[in-house]
Design a protein around this motif. Sequence first.
Motif, PDB file in Angstrom:
ATOM      1  N   LEU A  12      34.053 -20.472  68.379  1.00  0.00           N
ATOM      2  CA  LEU A  12      33.340 -20.515  67.104  1.00  0.00           C
ATOM      3  C   LEU A  12      33.734 -21.743  66.302  1.00  0.00           C
ATOM      4  O   LEU A  12      32.897 -22.342  65.624  1.00  0.00           O
ATOM      5  CB  LEU A  12      33.639 -19.258  66.282  1.00  0.00           C
ATOM      6  CG  LEU A  12      32.895 -18.000  66.676  1.00  0.00           C
ATOM      7  CD1 LEU A  12      33.361 -16.819  65.842  1.00  0.00           C
ATOM      8  CD2 LEU A  12      31.407 -18.186  66.524  1.00  0.00           C
ATOM      9  N   ALA A  13      34.984 -22.137  66.379  1.00  0.00           N
ATOM     10  CA  ALA A  13      35.437 -23.335  65.671  1.00  0.00           C
ATOM     11  C   ALA A  13      34.750 -24.577  66.219  1.00  0.00           C
ATOM     12  O   ALA A  13      34.361 -25.469  65.457  1.00  0.00           O
ATOM     13  CB  ALA A  13      36.952 -23.469  65.776  1.00  0.00           C
ATOM     14  N   VAL A  14      34.577 -24.646  67.525  1.00  0.00           N
ATOM     15  CA  VAL A  14      33.893 -25.791  68.131  1.00  0.00           C
ATOM     16  C   VAL A  14      32.427 -25.827  67.686  1.00  0.00           C
ATOM     17  O   VAL A  14      31.896 -26.894  67.365  1.00  0.00           O
ATOM     18  CB  VAL A  14      34.016 -25.750  69.675  1.00  0.00           C
ATOM     19  CG1 VAL A  14      33.086 -26.746  70.323  1.00  0.00           C
ATOM     20  CG2 VAL A  14      35.456 -25.997  70.087  1.00  0.00           C
ATOM     21  N   VAL A  15      31.780 -24.672  67.634  1.00  0.00           N
ATOM     22  CA  VAL A  15      30.397 -24.609  67.159  1.00  0.00           C
ATOM     23  C   VAL A  15      30.323 -25.058  65.704  1.00  0.00           C
ATOM     24  O   VAL A  15      29.432 -25.823  65.319  1.00  0.00           O
ATOM     25  CB  VAL A  15      29.835 -23.173  67.316  1.00  0.00           C
ATOM     26  CG1 VAL A  15      28.502 -23.021  66.595  1.00  0.00           C
ATOM     27  CG2 VAL A  15      29.694 -22.828  68.784  1.00  0.00           C
ATOM     28  N   TYR A  16      31.271 -24.599  64.882  1.00  0.00           N
ATOM     29  CA  TYR A  16      31.298 -24.985  63.472  1.00  0.00           C
ATOM     30  C   TYR A  16      31.470 -26.494  63.318  1.00  0.00           C
ATOM     31  O   TYR A  16      30.734 -27.135  62.570  1.00  0.00           O
ATOM     32  CB  TYR A  16      32.425 -24.235  62.766  1.00  0.00           C
ATOM     33  CG  TYR A  16      32.667 -24.706  61.357  1.00  0.00           C
ATOM     34  CD1 TYR A  16      31.785 -24.372  60.337  1.00  0.00           C
ATOM     35  CD2 TYR A  16      33.772 -25.480  61.041  1.00  0.00           C
ATOM     36  CE1 TYR A  16      31.994 -24.803  59.044  1.00  0.00           C
ATOM     37  CE2 TYR A  16      33.993 -25.910  59.750  1.00  0.00           C
ATOM     38  CZ  TYR A  16      33.106 -25.560  58.757  1.00  0.00           C
ATOM     39  OH  TYR A  16      33.315 -26.001  57.484  1.00  0.00           O
TER      40      TYR A  16
END
Length: 66
Positions: A12-16
């Motif tokens: 999720l951090a990479v997507v953000y």
Amino acid sequence: MDAYTHPGSRRLAVVYIAAFALITVAALVVYYLYTWARVGYGAAVLVLILTLVMGPAMDGRLERVL
């Protein structure tokens, strides 16, 4: 340990981060091409919405893993 580095919420951090970078680059390109000052305000609103959605999602994922 935080939501950006823990394996439970890393995806999720990479997507953000990718979405944040995409919004930033798109705003800069549109501003460069058309010199629309309002594009900065639009990008700021999109980033705020992204942060308000993704922040709790990453925290929730981290809580479930821990």
